[in-house]
Design a protein around this motif. Structure first.
Motif, PDB file in Angstrom:
ATOM      1  N   TYR A  55       0.867  -1.171   0.000  1.00  0.00           N
ATOM      2  CA  TYR A  55       0.000   0.000   0.000  1.00  0.00           C
ATOM      3  C   TYR A  55       0.905   1.223   0.000  1.00  0.00           C
ATOM      4  CZ  TYR A  55      -3.189   3.637   1.486  1.00  0.00           C
ATOM      5  OH  TYR A  55      -3.906   4.792   1.562  1.00  0.00           O
ATOM      6  N   GLU A  56       0.927   1.905  -1.140  1.00  0.00           N
ATOM      7  CA  GLU A  56       1.816   3.053  -1.335  1.00  0.00           C
ATOM      8  C   GLU A  56       3.243   2.668  -0.945  1.00  0.00           C
ATOM      9  OE1 GLU A  56       0.056   6.543   0.444  1.00  0.00           O
ATOM     10  OE2 GLU A  56      -1.652   6.470  -0.918  1.00  0.00           O
ATOM     11  N   ASP A  57       3.820   3.280   0.080  1.00  0.00           N
ATOM     12  CA  ASP A  57       5.187   2.954   0.502  1.00  0.00           C
ATOM     13  C   ASP A  57       5.217   1.902   1.612  1.00  0.00           C
ATOM     14  OD1 ASP A  57       6.180   4.810  -1.271  1.00  0.00           O
ATOM     15  OD2 ASP A  57       6.235   6.424   0.217  1.00  0.00           O
ATOM     16  N   LEU A  58       4.072   1.376   1.968  1.00  0.00           N
ATOM     17  CA  LEU A  58       3.975   0.426   3.073  1.00  0.00           C
ATOM     18  C   LEU A  58       3.845  -0.997   2.547  1.00  0.00           C
ATOM     19  CD1 LEU A  58       3.496  -0.181   6.137  1.00  0.00           C
ATOM     20  CD2 LEU A  58       1.057   0.133   5.644  1.00  0.00           C
ATOM     21  N   LYS A  59       4.664  -1.876   3.093  1.00  0.00           N
ATOM     22  CA  LYS A  59       4.539  -3.300   2.780  1.00  0.00           C
ATOM     23  C   LYS A  59       4.054  -4.011   4.036  1.00  0.00           C
ATOM     24  CE  LYS A  59       7.052  -7.254   0.932  1.00  0.00           C
ATOM     25  NZ  LYS A  59       8.351  -7.730   0.429  1.00  0.00           N
ATOM     26  N   VAL A  60       2.842  -4.571   3.945  1.00  0.00           N
ATOM     27  CA  VAL A  60       2.258  -5.302   5.063  1.00  0.00           C
ATOM     28  C   VAL A  60       2.599  -6.785   4.856  1.00  0.00           C
ATOM     29  CG1 VAL A  60       0.160  -5.866   6.333  1.00  0.00           C
ATOM     30  CG2 VAL A  60       0.380  -3.620   5.220  1.00  0.00           C
ATOM     31  N   LEU A  96      -7.088 -13.670  -5.726  1.00  0.00           N
ATOM     32  CA  LEU A  96      -6.748 -13.703  -7.149  1.00  0.00           C
ATOM     33  C   LEU A  96      -6.272 -12.337  -7.632  1.00  0.00           C
ATOM     34  CD1 LEU A  96      -9.704 -15.877  -8.485  1.00  0.00           C
ATOM     35  CD2 LEU A  96      -7.301 -16.566  -8.337  1.00  0.00           C
ATOM     36  N   LYS A  97      -6.984 -11.312  -7.250  1.00  0.00           N
ATOM     37  CA  LYS A  97      -6.602  -9.960  -7.665  1.00  0.00           C
ATOM     38  C   LYS A  97      -5.253  -9.550  -7.093  1.00  0.00           C
ATOM     39  CE  LYS A  97     -11.310  -8.276  -8.291  1.00  0.00           C
ATOM     40  NZ  LYS A  97     -12.373  -7.420  -7.739  1.00  0.00           N
ATOM     41  N   MET A  98      -5.006  -9.897  -5.832  1.00  0.00           N
ATOM     42  CA  MET A  98      -3.762  -9.504  -5.174  1.00  0.00           C
ATOM     43  C   MET A  98      -2.547 -10.244  -5.737  1.00  0.00           C
ATOM     44  SD  MET A  98      -4.850  -7.144  -3.271  1.00  0.00           S
ATOM     45  CE  MET A  98      -3.391  -6.718  -2.379  1.00  0.00           C
ATOM     46  N   THR A  99      -2.755 -11.459  -6.238  1.00  0.00           N
ATOM     47  CA  THR A  99      -1.645 -12.251  -6.765  1.00  0.00           C
ATOM     48  C   THR A  99      -1.512 -12.162  -8.283  1.00  0.00           C
ATOM     49  OG1 THR A  99      -3.017 -14.233  -6.977  1.00  0.00           O
ATOM     50  CG2 THR A  99      -1.786 -13.946  -4.894  1.00  0.00           C
TER      51      THR A  99
END
Length: 125
Positions: A55-60, A96-99
């Motif tokens: 998310y933007e500059d954040l990696k969760v 599915l969308k995220m991958t």
């Protein structure tokens, strides 16, 4: 190997497991059996795969967990529920969308007839 070819293999493995074990066991039992069947057939299968969300500059890290990723193409979610609800489908579609994967399958081993417990979800990229 195409997504449709993988889905046929997954369906056949699930049917074999359902015929031998029937309904009523915990999800992790069916998951282990599916993993066993697919791995022994020589397919690239990752179980309980943790994936991040950017998310933007954040990696969760570890934002979501796939039950299985097969050949880096098909996401498999295993359930043992009375019925597949819209939230189960929405969850898989989000994965599915995220991958970027095109095909996901929900296998509900609680169904009396295995084919009635299989749902395919397609990601229209």
């Amino acid at each position: 190997m195409t997504e449709n070819e993988i889905s046929r293999i997954v369906f056949d493995a699930g049917l074999k497991i359902h015929k031998k074990l029937g309904a009523g066991l915990f999800e992790h039992v069916y998951e282990e059996c599916m993993f066993y069947e697919l791995k022994r057939s020589g397919y690239l299968v990752e179980k309980q795969k943790l994936l991040p969300i950017i998310y933007e500059d954040l990696k969760v890290e570890n934002a979501f967990r796939l039950d299985m990723l097969i050949e880096n193409k098909v996401i498999l979610e295993i359930k043992t529920v009375d019925y597949i609800s819209p939230i189960h489908k929405a969850q898989l579609l989000t994965y599915l969308k995220m991958t970027g994967c095109k095909l996901g399958m929900l296998l509900n081993f609680q169904s009396d007839i295995f084919k009635n417990g299989v749902t395919r979800i397609v990601n229209h990229l």
